[in-house]
Design an enzyme around this catalytic site. Sequence first.
Site, PDB file in Angstrom:
ATOM      1  N   ASP A  37       0.847  -1.196   0.000  1.00 22.39           N
ATOM      2  CA  ASP A  37       0.000   0.000   0.000  1.00 22.39           C
ATOM      3  C   ASP A  37       0.883   1.247   0.000  1.00 22.39           C
ATOM      4  O   ASP A  37       1.657   1.479   0.930  1.00 22.39           O
ATOM      5  CB  ASP A  37      -0.914  -0.001   1.227  1.00 22.39           C
ATOM      6  CG  ASP A  37      -2.088   0.958   1.079  1.00 22.39           C
ATOM      7  OD1 ASP A  37      -1.885   2.105   0.637  1.00 22.39           O
ATOM      8  OD2 ASP A  37      -3.213   0.553   1.406  1.00 22.39           O
ATOM      9  N   SER A  87      -6.941   4.280  -1.435  1.00 26.92           N
ATOM     10  CA  SER A  87      -6.795   2.829  -1.370  1.00 26.92           C
ATOM     11  C   SER A  87      -8.109   2.089  -1.552  1.00 26.92           C
ATOM     12  O   SER A  87      -8.105   0.909  -1.917  1.00 26.92           O
ATOM     13  CB  SER A  87      -6.170   2.431  -0.034  1.00 26.92           C
ATOM     14  OG  SER A  87      -4.851   2.923   0.075  1.00 26.92           O
ATOM     15  N   GLU A 307      -1.123  -7.876   2.504  1.00 26.65           N
ATOM     16  CA  GLU A 307      -0.933  -6.431   2.353  1.00 26.65           C
ATOM     17  C   GLU A 307       0.093  -5.886   3.331  1.00 26.65           C
ATOM     18  O   GLU A 307      -0.028  -6.059   4.546  1.00 26.65           O
ATOM     19  CB  GLU A 307      -2.256  -5.688   2.583  1.00 26.65           C
ATOM     20  CG  GLU A 307      -2.105  -4.185   2.356  1.00 26.65           C
ATOM     21  CD  GLU A 307      -3.192  -3.350   3.022  1.00 26.65           C
ATOM     22  OE1 GLU A 307      -3.352  -2.176   2.611  1.00 26.65           O
ATOM     23  OE2 GLU A 307      -3.856  -3.830   3.946  1.00 26.65           O
ATOM     24  N   ASP A 312       2.059   2.891   3.422  1.00 23.34           N
ATOM     25  CA  ASP A 312       1.232   4.063   3.158  1.00 23.34           C
ATOM     26  C   ASP A 312       1.114   4.967   4.380  1.00 23.34           C
ATOM     27  O   ASP A 312       1.284   6.192   4.291  1.00 23.34           O
ATOM     28  CB  ASP A 312      -0.152   3.588   2.715  1.00 23.34           C
ATOM     29  CG  ASP A 312      -1.195   4.683   2.709  1.00 23.34           C
ATOM     30  OD1 ASP A 312      -1.263   5.422   1.720  1.00 23.34           O
ATOM     31  OD2 ASP A 312      -1.953   4.784   3.701  1.00 23.34           O
ATOM     32  N   HIS A 433      -1.519  11.226  -1.482  1.00 24.88           N
ATOM     33  CA  HIS A 433      -1.045  10.221  -2.429  1.00 24.88           C
ATOM     34  C   HIS A 433      -0.500  10.948  -3.653  1.00 24.88           C
ATOM     35  O   HIS A 433      -0.644  12.169  -3.783  1.00 24.88           O
ATOM     36  CB  HIS A 433      -2.179   9.298  -2.862  1.00 24.88           C
ATOM     37  CG  HIS A 433      -2.723   8.468  -1.738  1.00 24.88           C
ATOM     38  ND1 HIS A 433      -3.903   7.758  -1.824  1.00 24.88           N
ATOM     39  CD2 HIS A 433      -2.242   8.223  -0.487  1.00 24.88           C
ATOM     40  CE1 HIS A 433      -4.114   7.113  -0.686  1.00 24.88           C
ATOM     41  NE2 HIS A 433      -3.137   7.392   0.142  1.00 24.88           N
TER      42      HIS A 433
END
Length: 521
Positions: A37, A87, A307, A312, A433
Amino acid sequence: QSDLCVHLSQAKQTLQSVLDRELNTNVAKNILFFLGDGMGITTYTAARILKGQLQNQTGEETVMTMDTFPSVGLAKTYSVDFQIADSAATATAYLCGVKTNLNTIGVSAATRNGVCKSQKGNEVTSILKWAKDAGKSVGIVTTTRVQHATPAATYAHTASRKWYSDADMPAGAKKDGCTDISSQLLSNTDIDVIIGGGRKYMTPRGTKDPEYPRDYSSWGKRKDGRDLIKEWQSMKFGKVAHYVWNKTDFDAVDPETTDYLMALFEPGDLRFEADRDPNMDPSIVETTEKAIRILQKNPKGFFLLVEGGRIDQAHHAGRAYMALHEAVALDYAIAKGLELTKENETLTIVMADHSHPMTFNGYPFRGQSILGKSPLWAMDVLPYTTLMYGNGPGHKVANGTRPDIRNVNTSKNNSMFLYYVQLAAVPTESATHSGEDVAVLARGPMAHLFQGVQEQNYIAHAMAYAACVGADQRHCQGKQTAAPVVHTTLTDDRNGAGAIHGSAVLLSSLLCVMLALTVGL
């Protein structure tokens, strides 16, 4: 001449390995899907260097496990409504096969963010469900809460990614018939292995957490009085099902005799790898191994999502140190996954959902700490770090002046749980992001389907085609999982350089010697 010889030899060996590569067109019995992520290409590159430097190498030439995947492509990450996605929208794309709107999970773009009524009739299912419907075992492993956007997209349908429990939902959404993500974890798909965090969303309000009984923020959140953990246990009556919340009990779970496992190690997200106590919390390598060993008993195969979710979250905090250590940990989990499975029958995918605005800049010398400073100072006669952010909490300019970091150790934690926050050009509470394409790496059956520049929602369809799950069954018509395909693959040697074996190596060495003699004349 020595360096020249090495470089020529390595290049020729790599060329020969690519020329010797054969397409694996088997039907994938298993799908092992690793999702970093926020692991954009800059993070990927920086993590490679850090992994080598943690092994006392210079770092740049290190071969990550994911570097050995022969098929590489790019995925476009935008959502239906935003140029830069989150996400939730991206997970719906690569797991469910459709692009959707920001903050929505497991629904089409006809669903509006936070509007329950728009959700009805627009639900879409994921490859995890397609695999389960095909008779495979399925699982999710994450370093975040199991209700977080990425794992939730495997089983939930919701107009808001934030509806972790019923306490997080507006009254109107409940009245209109929408349900929270945690309750859907039990009701939508029969998931064999569930590993991550998120205990507090599963228990009634006021339920003390077994690990942090004095921490009110860790107590149960649910308003409906349901204890979903106990409900899950009762649903598995007659099966060997284990619920665990600590490493001791987790280690005691025997994969050979276990049908179902729910392991929730924290009230919310798991601890960062850099902060993890190995005596208290299992690593992502350990959780990945446990999941695979439980799932692989099914003769029809399995689908597993793993994951690395806190890459992230570290980036959002502007802390590259933690983000890169999370990415390195994921790479070790990938290695464990390859060790436990067979390439001829297991399609393994590694990719990111989106990137972050972290830059890799300056002109650092070879071998210089990836978390260190550029040897060339800026026009304000002050040093700057090799890694920085376009925006985030690290905006430290005061009265037009940057802080002087000459005496600041940016490569290590300065005190317990405190890590350097990289400089950011624009002040935001949390780094956003970024919108560039992300890498998609594949090996195993039909890995070549993942080459090229593709829309992100293509990934789910390519995985399903390779494994003959879902609606498209063309690949398995009259075809079974075939005999092993022999590959010439790159391996990681002590120096982190790729190497292959065989006649190509001998030929390359002879050519290198001849070249060295020629250059010396």
